[in-house]
Design a protein around this motif. Structure first.
Motif, PDB file in Angstrom:
ATOM      1  N   LEU A 188     -11.988 -17.980 -19.473  1.00 35.64           N
ATOM      2  CA  LEU A 188     -10.717 -18.846 -19.227  1.00 35.64           C
ATOM      3  C   LEU A 188     -10.644 -19.894 -19.741  1.00 35.64           C
ATOM      4  O   LEU A 188      -9.721 -20.858 -19.649  1.00 35.64           O
ATOM      5  CB  LEU A 188     -11.035 -19.149 -17.603  1.00 35.64           C
ATOM      6  N   VAL A 189     -11.609 -20.326 -20.763  1.00 38.12           N
ATOM      7  CA  VAL A 189     -11.338 -21.610 -21.474  1.00 38.12           C
ATOM      8  C   VAL A 189     -10.201 -21.579 -22.364  1.00 38.12           C
ATOM      9  O   VAL A 189      -9.737 -22.605 -22.721  1.00 38.12           O
ATOM     10  CB  VAL A 189     -12.766 -21.872 -22.393  1.00 38.12           C
ATOM     11  N   GLY A 190      -9.812 -20.397 -22.889  1.00 37.39           N
ATOM     12  CA  GLY A 190      -8.523 -20.235 -23.441  1.00 37.39           C
ATOM     13  C   GLY A 190      -7.133 -20.613 -22.879  1.00 37.39           C
ATOM     14  O   GLY A 190      -6.150 -20.373 -23.733  1.00 37.39           O
ATOM     15  N   LEU A 191      -7.288 -20.641 -21.529  1.00 34.02           N
ATOM     16  CA  LEU A 191      -6.072 -20.679 -20.825  1.00 34.02           C
ATOM     17  C   LEU A 191      -4.962 -21.658 -21.545  1.00 34.02           C
ATOM     18  O   LEU A 191      -3.817 -21.349 -21.743  1.00 34.02           O
ATOM     19  CB  LEU A 191      -6.056 -20.799 -19.367  1.00 34.02           C
ATOM     20  N   PRO A 192      -5.382 -22.922 -22.007  1.00 37.15           N
ATOM     21  CA  PRO A 192      -4.387 -23.940 -22.360  1.00 37.15           C
ATOM     22  C   PRO A 192      -3.947 -23.742 -23.780  1.00 37.15           C
ATOM     23  O   PRO A 192      -2.758 -23.710 -23.960  1.00 37.15           O
ATOM     24  CB  PRO A 192      -5.251 -25.077 -22.278  1.00 37.15           C
ATOM     25  N   ALA A 193      -4.731 -22.759 -24.487  1.00 35.10           N
ATOM     26  CA  ALA A 193      -4.389 -22.637 -25.909  1.00 35.10           C
ATOM     27  C   ALA A 193      -3.578 -21.273 -26.067  1.00 35.10           C
ATOM     28  O   ALA A 193      -2.571 -21.228 -26.815  1.00 35.10           O
ATOM     29  CB  ALA A 193      -5.461 -22.590 -26.728  1.00 35.10           C
ATOM     30  N   VAL A 194      -3.825 -20.427 -25.225  1.00 31.51           N
ATOM     31  CA  VAL A 194      -3.146 -18.939 -25.478  1.00 31.51           C
ATOM     32  C   VAL A 194      -2.648 -18.297 -24.408  1.00 31.51           C
ATOM     33  O   VAL A 194      -1.822 -17.254 -24.184  1.00 31.51           O
ATOM     34  CB  VAL A 194      -4.147 -18.008 -25.868  1.00 31.51           C
ATOM     35  N   GLY A 195      -2.782 -19.191 -23.124  1.00 34.83           N
ATOM     36  CA  GLY A 195      -1.945 -18.639 -21.790  1.00 34.83           C
ATOM     37  C   GLY A 195      -2.631 -17.778 -20.938  1.00 34.83           C
ATOM     38  O   GLY A 195      -4.016 -17.345 -21.389  1.00 34.83           O
ATOM     39  N   ASN A 196      -2.211 -17.170 -20.162  1.00 34.55           N
ATOM     40  CA  ASN A 196      -2.703 -16.278 -19.104  1.00 34.55           C
ATOM     41  C   ASN A 196      -3.234 -14.656 -19.694  1.00 34.55           C
ATOM     42  O   ASN A 196      -3.748 -13.912 -18.968  1.00 34.55           O
ATOM     43  CB  ASN A 196      -2.070 -16.126 -18.109  1.00 34.55           C
ATOM     44  N   ILE A 197      -3.022 -14.554 -20.984  1.00 32.51           N
ATOM     45  CA  ILE A 197      -3.294 -13.331 -21.707  1.00 32.51           C
ATOM     46  C   ILE A 197      -5.124 -13.215 -21.294  1.00 32.51           C
ATOM     47  O   ILE A 197      -5.474 -11.947 -21.316  1.00 32.51           O
ATOM     48  CB  ILE A 197      -3.115 -13.070 -23.079  1.00 32.51           C
ATOM     49  N   ALA A 209     -19.157 -18.358 -26.570  1.00 32.00           N
ATOM     50  CA  ALA A 209     -18.107 -18.620 -27.435  1.00 32.00           C
ATOM     51  C   ALA A 209     -17.395 -17.272 -27.913  1.00 32.00           C
ATOM     52  O   ALA A 209     -16.270 -17.220 -27.960  1.00 32.00           O
ATOM     53  CB  ALA A 209     -18.610 -19.420 -28.606  1.00 32.00           C
ATOM     54  N   TYR A 210     -18.233 -16.416 -27.974  1.00 33.14           N
ATOM     55  CA  TYR A 210     -17.833 -14.998 -28.586  1.00 33.14           C
ATOM     56  C   TYR A 210     -16.803 -14.489 -27.662  1.00 33.14           C
ATOM     57  O   TYR A 210     -15.618 -13.822 -28.003  1.00 33.14           O
ATOM     58  CB  TYR A 210     -18.942 -14.447 -29.166  1.00 33.14           C
ATOM     59  N   LEU A 211     -17.260 -14.622 -26.391  1.00 39.12           N
ATOM     60  CA  LEU A 211     -16.532 -13.819 -25.143  1.00 39.12           C
ATOM     61  C   LEU A 211     -15.197 -14.672 -25.143  1.00 39.12           C
ATOM     62  O   LEU A 211     -14.064 -13.936 -25.065  1.00 39.12           O
ATOM     63  CB  LEU A 211     -17.158 -14.218 -23.860  1.00 39.12           C
ATOM     64  N   ALA A 212     -15.042 -16.113 -25.538  1.00 42.63           N
ATOM     65  CA  ALA A 212     -13.982 -16.605 -25.376  1.00 42.63           C
ATOM     66  C   ALA A 212     -12.855 -16.249 -26.464  1.00 42.63           C
ATOM     67  O   ALA A 212     -11.525 -16.129 -26.153  1.00 42.63           O
ATOM     68  CB  ALA A 212     -13.977 -18.247 -25.517  1.00 42.63           C
ATOM     69  N   VAL A 213     -13.362 -16.032 -27.741  1.00 41.10           N
ATOM     70  CA  VAL A 213     -12.757 -15.315 -28.693  1.00 41.10           C
ATOM     71  C   VAL A 213     -11.888 -13.989 -28.295  1.00 41.10           C
ATOM     72  O   VAL A 213     -10.939 -13.524 -28.807  1.00 41.10           O
ATOM     73  CB  VAL A 213     -13.412 -15.579 -30.167  1.00 41.10           C
ATOM     74  N   MET A 214     -13.055 -13.150 -27.952  1.00 44.04           N
ATOM     75  CA  MET A 214     -12.592 -11.989 -27.487  1.00 44.04           C
ATOM     76  C   MET A 214     -11.323 -11.832 -26.574  1.00 44.04           C
ATOM     77  O   MET A 214     -10.396 -11.215 -26.755  1.00 44.04           O
ATOM     78  CB  MET A 214     -13.628 -10.960 -27.052  1.00 44.04           C
ATOM     79  N   ALA A 215     -11.548 -12.790 -25.493  1.00 45.85           N
ATOM     80  CA  ALA A 215     -10.382 -12.664 -24.592  1.00 45.85           C
ATOM     81  C   ALA A 215      -9.236 -13.148 -25.255  1.00 45.85           C
ATOM     82  O   ALA A 215      -8.205 -12.576 -24.831  1.00 45.85           O
ATOM     83  CB  ALA A 215     -11.050 -13.649 -23.368  1.00 45.85           C
ATOM     84  N   ALA A 216      -9.226 -14.331 -26.122  1.00 44.57           N
ATOM     85  CA  ALA A 216      -7.913 -14.708 -26.423  1.00 44.57           C
ATOM     86  C   ALA A 216      -7.301 -13.943 -27.536  1.00 44.57           C
ATOM     87  O   ALA A 216      -6.114 -13.706 -27.583  1.00 44.57           O
ATOM     88  CB  ALA A 216      -8.387 -15.922 -27.285  1.00 44.57           C
ATOM     89  N   THR A 217      -8.023 -12.982 -28.185  1.00 46.58           N
ATOM     90  CA  THR A 217      -7.671 -11.999 -29.308  1.00 46.58           C
ATOM     91  C   THR A 217      -7.462 -10.687 -28.577  1.00 46.58           C
ATOM     92  O   THR A 217      -7.045  -9.772 -29.189  1.00 46.58           O
ATOM     93  CB  THR A 217      -8.588 -12.121 -30.406  1.00 46.58           C
ATOM     94  N   ARG A 218      -7.668 -10.642 -27.282  1.00 51.26           N
ATOM     95  CA  ARG A 218      -7.486  -9.277 -26.781  1.00 51.26           C
ATOM     96  C   ARG A 218      -8.500  -8.214 -27.161  1.00 51.26           C
ATOM     97  O   ARG A 218      -8.213  -6.992 -26.963  1.00 51.26           O
ATOM     98  CB  ARG A 218      -6.154  -8.706 -26.592  1.00 51.26           C
ATOM     99  N   LEU A 219      -9.647  -8.362 -27.636  1.00 55.48           N
ATOM    100  CA  LEU A 219     -10.606  -7.558 -27.892  1.00 55.48           C
ATOM    101  C   LEU A 219     -11.453  -7.119 -26.912  1.00 55.48           C
ATOM    102  O   LEU A 219     -12.685  -7.123 -26.856  1.00 55.48           O
ATOM    103  CB  LEU A 219     -11.533  -7.974 -29.177  1.00 55.48           C
ATOM    104  N   GLU A 220     -10.883  -6.590 -25.869  1.00 55.97           N
ATOM    105  CA  GLU A 220     -11.481  -6.221 -24.751  1.00 55.97           C
ATOM    106  C   GLU A 220     -12.586  -5.109 -24.617  1.00 55.97           C
ATOM    107  O   GLU A 220     -13.467  -5.142 -23.821  1.00 55.97           O
ATOM    108  CB  GLU A 220     -10.343  -6.026 -23.662  1.00 55.97           C
ATOM    109  N   SER A 221     -12.671  -4.257 -25.594  1.00 58.97           N
ATOM    110  CA  SER A 221     -13.488  -3.095 -25.562  1.00 58.97           C
ATOM    111  C   SER A 221     -14.990  -3.728 -25.904  1.00 58.97           C
ATOM    112  O   SER A 221     -15.930  -2.920 -25.577  1.00 58.97           O
ATOM    113  CB  SER A 221     -13.286  -2.260 -26.916  1.00 58.97           C
ATOM    114  N   GLY A 222     -14.935  -4.777 -26.557  1.00 55.31           N
ATOM    115  CA  GLY A 222     -16.419  -5.299 -26.896  1.00 55.31           C
ATOM    116  C   GLY A 222     -17.000  -6.128 -25.874  1.00 55.31           C
ATOM    117  O   GLY A 222     -18.037  -6.830 -25.894  1.00 55.31           O
ATOM    118  N   ILE A 223     -15.974  -6.631 -24.784  1.00 51.92           N
ATOM    119  CA  ILE A 223     -16.411  -7.518 -23.824  1.00 51.92           C
ATOM    120  C   ILE A 223     -17.511  -7.202 -23.195  1.00 51.92           C
ATOM    121  O   ILE A 223     -18.653  -8.033 -22.897  1.00 51.92           O
ATOM    122  CB  ILE A 223     -15.374  -7.970 -23.093  1.00 51.92           C
TER     123      ILE A 223
END
Length: 102
Positions: A78-87, A42-56
């Motif tokens: 990729l779970v965030g694709l529908p909510a935040v798109g391809n970022i 879940a934390y990885l999903a949040v990091m991807a969606a908020t672009r906090l890539e350094s902690g991934i």
């Protein structure tokens, strides 16, 4: 496990803030009703969606240490694709590189 350079600088240059932050993080971790693998995914999903890539990379390794598969890592990113798109796809190569490291 190795943390990001940003987090290393935070710990080194602002130890009081780092210690206070880590105390909060530990308390939140204890309060969570999620198992450790699910929490990391879940934390990885949040990091991807908020672009906090350094902690991934760190959190991929944590998820992997709790039994997450490569496919689960991909799905969590990729779970965030529908909510935040391809970022979120920007996080995918970072996560997979970390997962595939020995």
């Amino acid at each position: 496990m190795k943390v990001s350079k940003s987090f290393e600088a935070f710990a080194k240059n602002a130890p009081q803030f780092h210690d206070a932050w880590m105390e909060v993080v530990q308390k939140l971790d204890k309060a969570s009703k999620l198992d450790k693998k699910t929490e990391e995914l879940a934390y990885l999903a949040v990091m991807a969606a908020t672009r906090l890539e350094s902690g991934i990379p760190f959190h991929v390794k944590m998820a992997k240490s709790h039994g997450a598969s490569r496919d689960e890592i991909i799905s969590s990113i990729l779970v965030g694709l529908p909510a935040v798109g391809n970022i979120v796809i920007q996080a995918l190569p970072i996560a997979l590189e970390a997962y595939d490291e020995d």
